[in-house]
Motif scaffolding. Structure first.
Motif, mmCIF file in Angstrom:
data_model
loop_
_atom_site.group_PDB
_atom_site.id
_atom_site.type_symbol
_atom_site.label_atom_id
_atom_site.label_comp_id
_atom_site.label_asym_id
_atom_site.label_seq_id
_atom_site.Cartn_x
_atom_site.Cartn_y
_atom_site.Cartn_z
ATOM 1 N N ILE A 193 0.846 -1.196 0.000
ATOM 2 C CA ILE A 193 0.000 0.000 0.000
ATOM 3 C C ILE A 193 0.879 1.243 0.000
ATOM 4 O O ILE A 193 1.741 1.407 0.875
ATOM 5 C CB ILE A 193 -0.910 -0.027 1.252
ATOM 6 N N TRP A 194 0.648 2.093 -1.005
ATOM 7 C CA TRP A 194 1.312 3.407 -1.089
ATOM 8 C C TRP A 194 0.181 4.394 -1.298
ATOM 9 O O TRP A 194 -0.031 4.895 -2.390
ATOM 10 C CB TRP A 194 2.316 3.451 -2.246
ATOM 11 N N ASN A 195 -0.561 4.612 -0.247
ATOM 12 C CA ASN A 195 -1.856 5.284 -0.333
ATOM 13 C C ASN A 195 -1.655 6.806 -0.302
ATOM 14 O O ASN A 195 -1.377 7.377 0.752
ATOM 15 C CB ASN A 195 -2.698 4.809 0.863
ATOM 16 N N VAL A 196 -1.770 7.424 -1.482
ATOM 17 C CA VAL A 196 -1.700 8.894 -1.528
ATOM 18 C C VAL A 196 -3.003 9.431 -0.934
ATOM 19 O O VAL A 196 -4.087 9.061 -1.384
ATOM 20 C CB VAL A 196 -1.518 9.391 -2.974
ATOM 21 N N VAL A 197 -2.871 10.263 0.101
ATOM 22 C CA VAL A 197 -4.088 10.752 0.765
ATOM 23 C C VAL A 197 -4.283 12.238 0.487
ATOM 24 O O VAL A 197 -3.316 13.007 0.425
ATOM 25 C CB VAL A 197 -4.051 10.504 2.289
ATOM 26 N N PRO A 198 -5.539 12.655 0.318
ATOM 27 C CA PRO A 198 -5.817 14.087 0.158
ATOM 28 C C PRO A 198 -5.674 14.779 1.515
ATOM 29 O O PRO A 198 -5.649 14.111 2.549
ATOM 30 C CB PRO A 198 -7.279 14.094 -0.302
ATOM 31 N N SER A 199 -5.572 16.112 1.509
ATOM 32 C CA SER A 199 -5.476 16.790 2.802
ATOM 33 C C SER A 199 -6.841 16.887 3.488
ATOM 34 O O SER A 199 -6.910 17.057 4.697
ATOM 35 C CB SER A 199 -4.842 18.167 2.647
ATOM 36 N N SER A 200 -7.916 16.739 2.685
ATOM 37 C CA SER A 200 -9.268 16.731 3.266
ATOM 38 C C SER A 200 -9.963 15.429 2.904
ATOM 39 O O SER A 200 -9.875 14.979 1.761
ATOM 40 C CB SER A 200 -10.117 17.874 2.702
ATOM 41 N N VAL A 201 -10.681 14.866 3.867
ATOM 42 C CA VAL A 201 -11.428 13.632 3.619
ATOM 43 C C VAL A 201 -12.399 13.828 2.453
ATOM 44 O O VAL A 201 -12.579 12.941 1.617
ATOM 45 C CB VAL A 201 -12.181 13.211 4.906
ATOM 46 N N ALA A 202 -12.987 15.029 2.364
ATOM 47 C CA ALA A 202 -13.999 15.285 1.326
ATOM 48 C C ALA A 202 -13.422 15.167 -0.084
ATOM 49 O O ALA A 202 -14.166 14.932 -1.039
ATOM 50 C CB ALA A 202 -14.598 16.675 1.524
#
Lengths: 297, 349
Positions: free
Chosen positions: B164-173
């Motif tokens: 897993i190399w999960n790029v995450v947004p800064s906001s959940v939305a």
């Protein structure tokens, strides 16, 4: 459509609801890609099929990887509490009134919870439904298996180059897995296997591309009796029983498929056929089978 | 077994078989693993391994049940791979082997702890080859390729989680829909091309001779962590520190969750569908769990002991400003706990 095939088979076997724990079964009926974990897992209801509503529900906290045909309200959230999970399953429209509920595995705990949440339901074998639905492959599914075979061949090329260069087993496995991921596929059907026997080195690789499997085995400089596999493959024709093929045979599709020795071949079945040091994937037809992996050189 | 009033235990789950017999199963996709499984029959004086034909069919299930008739008394089983086996064993009215497995697995032997440490070391060394590739223009699957190459060179016998190399947004939305209202972690690699500014939460687990690793860090693509991110990281360290403070013999799983929450201003610092800590052994994530929806009643019954191995994985999340997540494997000792993870938090320190 795979969902239609499952619904038809449910109707034939008079099964109202399926509770599927096996990931290959869930993927077949839903098309969903959930996070891949290697290894066997105990049964838990990860996918629910309701025949009356022609509906597929999935255990997933997100719609990432969930096909558009499955609306958000058909997702149910995971829980670490099996009683909570069974409660969520029982609340799915059409589950509570079901008379015959198919399961593809069980645990003592889920058996007790299902008995209390669905007191009127008889538990029956869902694997028989799924096996029948999954037995023969559509043209679209064959294309996916061919694409998986191309990745398996890329793995094999890298592995055999390393074998010829005299690399140790860990490096051979490493370059094969690296080649797989470089092709964009990050899930192996099994970790590469290397058998050294005298001067011969056999390598077996298997890949799951979009869930669909292909596997093959090759030997450097060559298997002891290459004609055995050729003869076995030639016997893979409609009407033959698995026991008559004279090789190690299993089905493949969304992963490994079990075929008992008495199973009779039908056009559209895909087999992984192996003898000592050699294995290929073949499509059963009325007459001469079609090789889905590249010919052995 | 004695404490649970059981005379014979039948184990069909591969991780349970490995645990009880020391016999590692090859790392395989689930259906292949199920079809080629070994079954262990355990008595207080004996452990027998059987390689049955696939248990989906009546005959194989009946044959296995017949083999088990050699072992009289109260029978417990971990799982039924098929309804056929459930039916074949019905006359024995099997009990659930879950509770006795949970008790046994809660405490690892020193050899088992060394096996986990070895898997962890290989996983960590492989990351030395992956970290330099975390830059704009490479694909997430390129990271997987480098990781696979190195773990097998170093002696891994399997990869158990699609890395897993999960790029995450800064906001959940800005992320995919979830039922929980939090991030949909973990998401598998998809061939995504990494871009400058991406924040990656990674998570990997490998198998070494039947024993598992669990590795997680937060990485930044093409930039150094900003002040806000560094403060998130410091909070992460505070939470891990607070957990380690309470982890000692006699503490409960619930105590760990409480400590984590208190160190995060009263808010649970973990994904609501997961936990702040979990066990590790023949699986990357196994019981016990700390902070799940099982709640206080269940988790306060789980008492840690010397040899319990936990993976702490708090998540610091400030919606709109991203967050930090990593994993630390610790083993409970007589006086507290010690780290099995030995890897820096680059680029945060």
């Amino acid at each position: 459509m795979s969902k239609e095939a499952v619904l038809e088979e449910m109707a034939r076997q008079a099964i109202d609801v399926l509770l599927l724990g096996r990931e290959g079964n869930a993927r077949y009926v839903s098309g969903a890609r959930r996070l891949f974990l290697a290894g066997e897992r105990a049964f838990a209801p990860g996918c629910v099929v309701v025949r009356d509503h022609a509906a597929v529900h999935l255990l997933s906290a997100t719609d990432f990887g969930i096909p558009e045909g499955i609306p958000r309200h058909n997702l149910y959230a995971p829980s670490w509490n099996p009683a909570t999970l069974v409660g969520r399953v029982a609340a799915i429209p059409g589950v509570a009134p079901a008379n015959r509920v198919g399961v593809d595995g069980l645990t003592p705990l889920f058996e007790a919870l299902l008995a209390s949440s669905l007191p009127g339901a008889e538990l029956v074998d869902a694997e028989a439904v799924m096996r029948a639905a999954r037995r023969t492959k559509s043209a679209e599914e064959l294309a996916l298996i061919r694409a998986a075979a191309a990745v398996a061949e890329a793995m094999m090329t890298a592995a055999l180059d390393a074998v010829r260069a005299g690399a140790p087993d860990g490096t051979i496995k490493g370059v094969a897995m690296q080649a797989m991921a470089a092709s964009g596929v990050t899930t192996a059907a099994f970790e590469p296997r290397i058998d050294r026997n005298g001067g011969r080195v056999s390598v077996a690789v298997g890949v799951l591309r979009e869930g669909w499997e292909a596997d093959l085995t090759r030997t450097v400089p060559g298997p002891v009796r290459p004609e055995e596999l050729t003869a076995g493959i030639a016997r893979c024709r409609a009407g033959a029983a698995v026991a008559e093929i004279g090789a190690h045979v299993h089905g493949i599709g969304l992963g490994y498929e079990v075929l008992p020795p008495s199973a009779v071949l039908e056009p559209g079945m895909v087999l992984s056929v192996g003898t000592d040091g050699a294995r290929d994937v073949v499509l059963v037809r009325e007459d001469v089978p079609e090789l889905l992996t590249a010919p052995r050189s | 077994m004695g404490a649970h009033g059981v005379d014979v235990v039948v184990l069909c789950g591969e991780n349970n078989v490995t645990y009880a017999t020391g016999e590692p199963a090859p790392s395989q996709e689930p259906a292949r693993a199920g079809a080629t499984r070994k079954v262990a029959i355990i008595t207080p004086t004996d452990a027998r391994l059987i390689s049955p034909p696939p248990l989906d069919f009546e005959e194989a299930a009946q044959d296995l049940a017949a083999a088990i008739t050699d072992y009289p008394g109260t029978l417990a089983i971990d799982e039924y791979p098929s309804l056929a086996l459930r039916r074949a064993l019905a006359p024995r009215s099997p009990a659930d082997a879950g509770p006795l497995l949970r008790s046994a697995k809660l405490v690892k032997t020193s050899a088992e702890i060394e096996a986990i440490r070895r898997a962890q070391r290989i996983n960590e060394r492989a990351m030395d080859d992956v970290l330099p590739l975390v830059k704009p223009g490479l694909r997430d699957t390129d990271l997987t390729a480098a990781f696979f190459r190195r773990i097998f060179e170093l002696g891994a016998t399997g990869n158990t989680v699609d890395p897993i190399w999960n790029v995450v947004p800064s906001s959940v939305a800005d992320g995919p829909f979830t039922l929980t209202g939090h991030l949909p972690f973990p998401l598998p690699a998809s061939g995504r091309v990494l871009e400058k500014g991406d924040v990656i939460l990674n998570d990997t687990g490998i198998d070494v001779d039947g024993w598992a690793s669990d590795f997680g860090r937060t990485w930044c693509v093409g930039f150094e962590p900003k002040a806000r991110q560094r403060s998130q990281f410091r909070r992460y360290l505070d939470i891990v520190g607070a957990c380690r403070e309470v982890i000692k013999p006699g503490a409960t799983a619930w105590d760990v969750a409480v400590a984590a929450r208190q160190a995060n201003s009263g808010q649970p610092p973990w994904f609501p569908h997961l936990y702040v800590a979990h066990g590790i052994g023949t699986e990357s994530a196994e019981l016990p769990f700390c902070g799940t929806d099982l709640g206080e009643e269940v988790e306060s019954q789980v008492v840690l002991a010397p040899g319990t191995v936990l993976v702490l994985e708090p998540v610091v999340w400030e919606d709109g400003h991203g967050g930090y997540r990593a994993e630390e494997v610790v083993v409970v000792t007589e006086g507290g706990c010690e780290r099995l993870t030995d890897y820096p938090h680059a680029p945060y320190e």
